[in-house]
Write an enzyme that holds these catalytic residues in place. Structure first.
Site, PDB file in Angstrom:
ATOM      1  N   ASP A  24       0.721  -1.232  -0.066  1.00 50.89           N
ATOM      2  CA  ASP A  24       0.154   0.036   0.158  1.00 50.89           C
ATOM      3  C   ASP A  24       0.917   1.077  -0.074  1.00 50.89           C
ATOM      4  OD1 ASP A  24      -2.740  -0.871  -0.317  1.00 50.89           O
ATOM      5  OD2 ASP A  24      -2.970  -1.017   1.818  1.00 50.89           O
ATOM      6  N   ALA A  25       2.015   1.177   0.834  1.00 50.82           N
ATOM      7  CA  ALA A  25       2.723   2.518   0.585  1.00 50.82           C
ATOM      8  C   ALA A  25       3.331   2.717  -0.777  1.00 50.82           C
ATOM      9  CB  ALA A  25       4.214   2.286   1.832  1.00 50.82           C
TER      10      ALA A  25
END
Length: 92
Positions: free
Chosen positions: A60-61
């Site tokens: 997700d980062a």
């Protein structure tokens, strides 16, 4: 100038879209492998789940970094300023 803005819009769309596609595929593969590992050795499921959530957070980062770069290009496009400076006649 319009060409630079149009190409920037296409690049932003590709950056967000392909980033989301890659993260979606990665999470799908990761979830499938987690389920396989938990089915094979149920006693290791809590440890595998912790590691899976850590990798999901890193995935997700990567997507959020892509969205941040895309928004930077969409709203504070540095290429428009460089093009404007290059097209201005030299005052002498």
């Amino acid at each position: 100038m319009e060409t630079v803005i149009a190409f920037t819009a296409i690049a932003v769309a590709l950056l967000i879209g392909l980033g989301a596609l890659g993260v979606g595929i990665g999470m799908g593969l990761l979830g499938g492998r987690f389920l396989e590992g938990a089915a094979r050795q149920p006693e290791l499921a809590p440890m595998l789940q912790t590691k899976m959530f850590l990798v999901v957070a890193l995935l997700d980062a990567v997507a959020m970094i892509g969205v941040g770069i895309a928004l930077f290009f969409a709203f504070a496009n540095p290429f428009v300023g460089q093009l404007r400076d290059a097209l201005q006649p030299v005052a002498g």
